[in-house]
Write a protein that holds these residues in place. Structure first.
Motif, mmCIF file in Angstrom:
data_model
loop_
_atom_site.group_PDB
_atom_site.id
_atom_site.type_symbol
_atom_site.label_atom_id
_atom_site.label_comp_id
_atom_site.label_asym_id
_atom_site.label_seq_id
_atom_site.Cartn_x
_atom_site.Cartn_y
_atom_site.Cartn_z
ATOM 1 N N PRO A 1 -16.453 9.362 0.220
ATOM 2 C CA PRO A 1 -15.150 8.792 0.559
ATOM 3 C C PRO A 1 -14.029 9.667 0.017
ATOM 4 O O PRO A 1 -14.176 10.295 -1.039
ATOM 5 N N VAL A 2 -12.930 9.705 0.754
ATOM 6 C CA VAL A 2 -11.770 10.503 0.360
ATOM 7 C C VAL A 2 -10.528 9.634 0.541
ATOM 8 O O VAL A 2 -10.313 9.077 1.620
ATOM 9 N N ALA A 3 -9.721 9.535 -0.504
ATOM 10 C CA ALA A 3 -8.462 8.782 -0.404
ATOM 11 C C ALA A 3 -7.296 9.760 -0.412
ATOM 12 O O ALA A 3 -7.177 10.585 -1.311
ATOM 13 N N VAL A 4 -6.474 9.643 0.613
ATOM 14 C CA VAL A 4 -5.211 10.383 0.663
ATOM 15 C C VAL A 4 -4.164 9.432 0.116
ATOM 16 O O VAL A 4 -3.959 8.345 0.674
ATOM 17 N N ILE A 5 -3.516 9.825 -0.967
ATOM 18 C CA ILE A 5 -2.572 8.944 -1.658
ATOM 19 C C ILE A 5 -1.205 9.607 -1.643
ATOM 20 O O ILE A 5 -1.023 10.690 -2.189
ATOM 21 N N GLY A 6 -0.253 8.960 -0.996
ATOM 22 C CA GLY A 6 1.090 9.509 -0.846
ATOM 23 C C GLY A 6 1.394 9.771 0.621
ATOM 24 O O GLY A 6 0.495 9.787 1.457
ATOM 25 N N ARG A 7 2.668 9.986 0.892
ATOM 26 C CA ARG A 7 3.102 10.131 2.286
ATOM 27 C C ARG A 7 3.699 11.509 2.577
ATOM 28 O O ARG A 7 4.450 11.678 3.510
ATOM 29 N N TYR A 8 3.369 12.513 1.793
ATOM 30 C CA TYR A 8 3.847 13.885 1.996
ATOM 31 C C TYR A 8 5.372 13.957 2.026
ATOM 32 O O TYR A 8 5.975 14.512 2.908
ATOM 33 N N LYS A 9 5.979 13.360 1.016
ATOM 34 C CA LYS A 9 7.435 13.482 0.863
ATOM 35 C C LYS A 9 7.691 14.717 0.012
ATOM 36 O O LYS A 9 7.005 14.946 -0.983
ATOM 37 N N LEU A 10 8.670 15.502 0.420
ATOM 38 C CA LEU A 10 8.957 16.750 -0.277
ATOM 39 C C LEU A 10 9.149 16.542 -1.773
ATOM 40 O O LEU A 10 9.897 15.655 -2.202
ATOM 41 N N PHE A 11 8.458 17.358 -2.529
ATOM 42 C CA PHE A 11 8.541 17.410 -3.989
ATOM 43 C C PHE A 11 8.133 16.108 -4.673
ATOM 44 O O PHE A 11 8.495 15.857 -5.809
ATOM 45 N N ARG A 12 7.370 15.265 -3.937
ATOM 46 C CA ARG A 12 6.789 14.064 -4.543
ATOM 47 C C ARG A 12 5.280 14.173 -4.455
ATOM 48 O O ARG A 12 4.740 14.676 -3.473
#
Length: 192
Positions: free
Chosen positions: A139-150
């Protein structure tokens, strides 16, 4: 060389943090791995690709292969088409062949990107691939929404052995549910 550039891009712009990369060391080099991830953005495939220590293959929606030049790029990056919303036996067979050759295949069990960032239900395709191949599931979790510099995180979970589910003749949708439960647990564990 390209992977180094992509990794630097994600590190700089999205502060990419990779968690659980050590789980790959637990799997023999010639063992197929089915990486199953939640899907929040078009950036997920390259982010997972640069986070993984293994070369990856990707199942991608067939519509992407109709875009001139882009189709050549994604084919070069080991992507192959799948027709969504129907049983695409040829694509599933390709996926099983890749896994049984000891390679690593990335799929997004939800079948589409999440519009609200929440993890949805998995389609039976991921479960079918897990049951019909010799691969372990990670399983792989992508955490975050690809906001610049976050910060965005890619968290690889412990490999799920499928032997028991194969022996008990579990249905594909049951296996997909179990995979999605692991993805959700990973997401919750590393969200903060």
């Amino acid at each position: 060389m390209g992977k180094i550039f992509v990794k630097a891009y994600f590190k700089f712009f999205y502060r990419l943090e990779v968690i659980g990369e050590d789980h790959f060391a637990k799997i023999p080099e010639d063992q197929g791995i089915l990486l199953c991830a939640n899907h929040v953005s078009l950036l997920d495939p390259p982010a997972i690709g640069c986070a993984s220590p293994r070369e990856l293959s990707f199942m991608a929606k067939a519509e992407l292969f109709k875009i001139p030049l882009f189709n050549k790029l994604i084919t070069t990056l080991n992507a192959f088409p799948i027709r969504r919303g129907q049983s695409d036996r040829a694509s599933l067979k390709t996926g099983i062949d890749i896994l049984n050759q000891g390679k690593t295949l990335v799929v997004f069990p939800e079948g589409t990107r999440s519009k609200d960032g929440l993890i949805g239900e998995g389609k039976p395709g991921a479960g079918f691939l897990a049951l019909r191949s010799d691969a372990v599931v990670m399983p792989v979790a992508v955490i975050g929404r690809y906001k610049l510099f976050r910060k965005t995180k890619i968290a690889f979970g412990a490999p799920m052995q499928m032997d028991e589910m194969r022996l008990s003749k579990a249905r594909a949708n049951e296996v997909s549910e179990a995979i999605m439960a692991e993805i959700k647990a990973l997401h919750e564990k590393f969200q903060s």
